[in-house]
Design an enzyme around this catalytic site. Structure first.
Site, short mmCIF file in Angstrom:
data_model
loop_
_atom_site.label_atom_id
_atom_site.label_comp_id
_atom_site.label_asym_id
_atom_site.label_seq_id
_atom_site.Cartn_x
_atom_site.Cartn_y
_atom_site.Cartn_z
N ALA A 4 0.81 -1.23 0.00
CA ALA A 4 0.00 0.00 0.00
C ALA A 4 0.84 1.27 0.00
O ALA A 4 0.30 2.36 0.06
CB ALA A 4 -0.93 0.00 1.22
N TYR A 152 7.94 -13.29 -13.52
CA TYR A 152 6.81 -12.42 -13.16
C TYR A 152 5.49 -13.02 -13.64
O TYR A 152 4.53 -13.13 -12.87
CB TYR A 152 7.02 -11.02 -13.77
CG TYR A 152 5.88 -10.08 -13.46
CD1 TYR A 152 5.72 -9.56 -12.18
CD2 TYR A 152 4.95 -9.73 -14.43
CE1 TYR A 152 4.68 -8.70 -11.89
CE2 TYR A 152 3.90 -8.87 -14.15
CZ TYR A 152 3.77 -8.36 -12.87
OH TYR A 152 2.71 -7.53 -12.58
N1 LIG Z 1 1.79 -1.69 -12.95
C1 LIG Z 1 1.16 -2.49 -13.78
O1 LIG Z 1 1.05 -2.23 -14.99
C2 LIG Z 1 0.56 -3.77 -13.26
C3 LIG Z 1 -0.15 -4.57 -14.18
C4 LIG Z 1 -0.73 -5.75 -13.72
C5 LIG Z 1 -0.59 -6.11 -12.38
N2 LIG Z 1 0.11 -5.34 -11.52
C6 LIG Z 1 0.23 -5.78 -10.12
O2 LIG Z 1 -0.16 -4.72 -9.26
C7 LIG Z 1 0.43 -4.93 -7.98
C8 LIG Z 1 0.96 -3.60 -7.46
O3 LIG Z 1 2.06 -3.21 -8.26
P1 LIG Z 1 2.32 -1.70 -8.72
O4 LIG Z 1 2.29 -1.70 -10.19
O5 LIG Z 1 1.47 -0.77 -7.96
O6 LIG Z 1 3.89 -1.55 -8.33
P2 LIG Z 1 4.63 -0.69 -7.23
O7 LIG Z 1 4.32 0.76 -7.37
O8 LIG Z 1 6.08 -1.10 -7.35
O9 LIG Z 1 4.03 -1.21 -5.86
C9 LIG Z 1 4.37 -2.47 -5.35
C10 LIG Z 1 4.08 -2.50 -3.86
O10 LIG Z 1 4.49 -3.79 -3.34
C11 LIG Z 1 5.35 -3.56 -2.23
N3 LIG Z 1 6.34 -4.61 -2.03
C12 LIG Z 1 7.22 -5.10 -2.94
N4 LIG Z 1 8.02 -6.01 -2.37
C13 LIG Z 1 7.64 -6.10 -1.07
C14 LIG Z 1 8.11 -6.83 0.04
N5 LIG Z 1 9.14 -7.68 -0.05
N6 LIG Z 1 7.48 -6.66 1.23
C15 LIG Z 1 6.46 -5.80 1.35
N7 LIG Z 1 5.98 -5.06 0.34
C16 LIG Z 1 6.58 -5.20 -0.85
C17 LIG Z 1 6.05 -2.25 -2.54
O11 LIG Z 1 6.62 -1.72 -1.37
P3 LIG Z 1 7.79 -0.60 -1.45
O12 LIG Z 1 7.05 0.68 -1.64
O13 LIG Z 1 8.47 -0.71 -0.13
O14 LIG Z 1 8.67 -0.97 -2.61
C18 LIG Z 1 4.89 -1.45 -3.10
O15 LIG Z 1 4.08 -0.93 -2.06
C19 LIG Z 1 1.49 -6.01 -8.17
O16 LIG Z 1 1.01 -7.23 -7.65
C20 LIG Z 1 1.65 -6.11 -9.68
O17 LIG Z 1 2.03 -7.41 -10.09
C21 LIG Z 1 0.69 -4.17 -11.93
#
Ligand SMILES: NC(=O)c1ccc[n+]([C@@H]2O[C@H](COP(=O)([O-])OP(=O)(O)OC[C@H]3O[C@@H](n4cnc5c(N)ncnc54)[C@H](OP(=O)(O)O)[C@@H]3O)[C@@H](O)[C@H]2O)c1
Length: 267
Positions: A4, A152
């Site tokens: 979050a 991924y």
């Molecule tokens: N972006 C896209 O186009 C897209 C498309 C399809 C699906 N998704 C999915 O959407 C979800 C959110 O991703 P996002 O795109 O919003 O990316 P993001 O901005 O990088 O956010 C990822 C979140 O996960 C947290 N996280 C990562 N590793 C962690 C760990 N070891 N322990 C605790 N928290 C951790 C991050 O924390 P930190 O802030 O500390 O790094 C961040 O809050 C993911 O599951 C991704 O696969 C994204």
């Protein structure tokens, strides 16, 4: 809401808090989590856990049970994209550990509380990236030939398959489980690889969604009366859509379930 502190998860937390929910924002970095909570405002709180560690997931589960007499929604959103193969403290490939095993374990730890809080909802932020992916159950850690997209997309396939298997078990309990594709969203996904992702997202910005738009289906599944009782679906843009043919294989879903149980040490 896990993950979050950034991107889609931050906007999911904002969306749910805006609806009046008490939201617990799970992050791993205390400063970043506090700033994210401040940004959202309202009735939000923070819980800290590095989801790449199974011990940390167990501690998070215990803390959430302590702090939440009822849990209406579990939003599994945290995710990573790793260019190179990295191992967690437990010796697992990191993408698989954070994106799948952490959600799998946390769900199990909170399941009785979710059932006691029924009607309740489990929402899994998966991805359209799962299309075309194939899960090799004999090499879930990708120790033979690592590829970043392979890792991924397989982890996201695991999200979809786990949700189907979970939904079958939840049938009739008042708890539902659904997964979703948020769209292609400009976030920080892919950071932490010593390659700057911001310029990339800046260039493609006109063609991708904002995090707020990316959060919409997740907030819908967590809160809308329209999808009350919907169980075992894969969603995109607030509609139930088809996931890949591979993800529908129930025998493989069950094998993934059994493997995951063994890996996280569940009986
Ligand atoms: N972006 C896209 O186009 C897209 C498309 C399809 C699906 N998704 C999915 O959407 C979800 C959110 O991703 P996002 O795109 O919003 O990316 P993001 O901005 O990088 O956010 C990822 C979140 O996960 C947290 N996280 C990562 N590793 C962690 C760990 N070891 N322990 C605790 N928290 C951790 C991050 O924390 P930190 O802030 O500390 O790094 C961040 O809050 C993911 O599951 C991704 O696969 C994204």
């Amino acid at each position: 809401v896990t993950g979050a502190t950034s991107g889609i998860g931050l906007e999911i937390a904002r969306g749910l808090a805006g609806l009046g929910a008490r939201v617990i924002m799970v992050g791993r970095d205390p400063g970043k989590a506090a700033r994210a909570a401040e940004q959202v405002g309202g009735s939000v709180e923070v819980a800290l856990a590095d989801l790449s560690s199974l011990d940390a997931v167990r501690a998070l589960g215990a803390e959430l049970l302590e702090r939440c007499p009822r849990i209406d929604v579990l939003m599994s959103n945290a995710g990573v994209y790793r260019m190179r193969r990295r191992l967690t403290v437990d010796g697992f490939e990191e993408t698989f550990a954070v994106n799948h095993l952490a959600s799998f374990l946390l769900t199990h730890l909170l399941l009785d509380r979710l059932k006691a809080s029924a009607p309740a909802r489990i929402v899994m932020v998966a991805s359209g990236a799962h299309h075309g992916a194939v899960l090799d159950l004999d090499d879930l850690q990708l120790s033979r030939a690592y590829g970043h997209w392979k890792a991924y997309s397989r982890s996201k396939l695991a999200n979809v398959m786990f949700t189907y298997a979970l939904a079958r078990r939840l049938d009739g309990t008042g708890v539902t489980a659904n997964s979703l594709h948020p769209g292609f969203v400009a976030t920080h996904l892919g950071s932490g690889n010593h390659i700057p992702v911001r310029p990339f997202y800046w260039v493609i910005r006109p063609f991708v969604r904002s995090p707020r738009a990316g959060a919409r289906t997740a907030v819908y599944l967590a809160s809308s009366p329209e999808c009350e009782g919907e169980n075992g679906g894969y969603w995109f843009d607030e509609r139930r859509v088809s996931s890949s043919p591979f993800s529908l294989d129930e025998e493989l879903q069950e094998r993934l379930w059994a493997e995951s149980e063994a890996l996280v040490g569940l009986p």
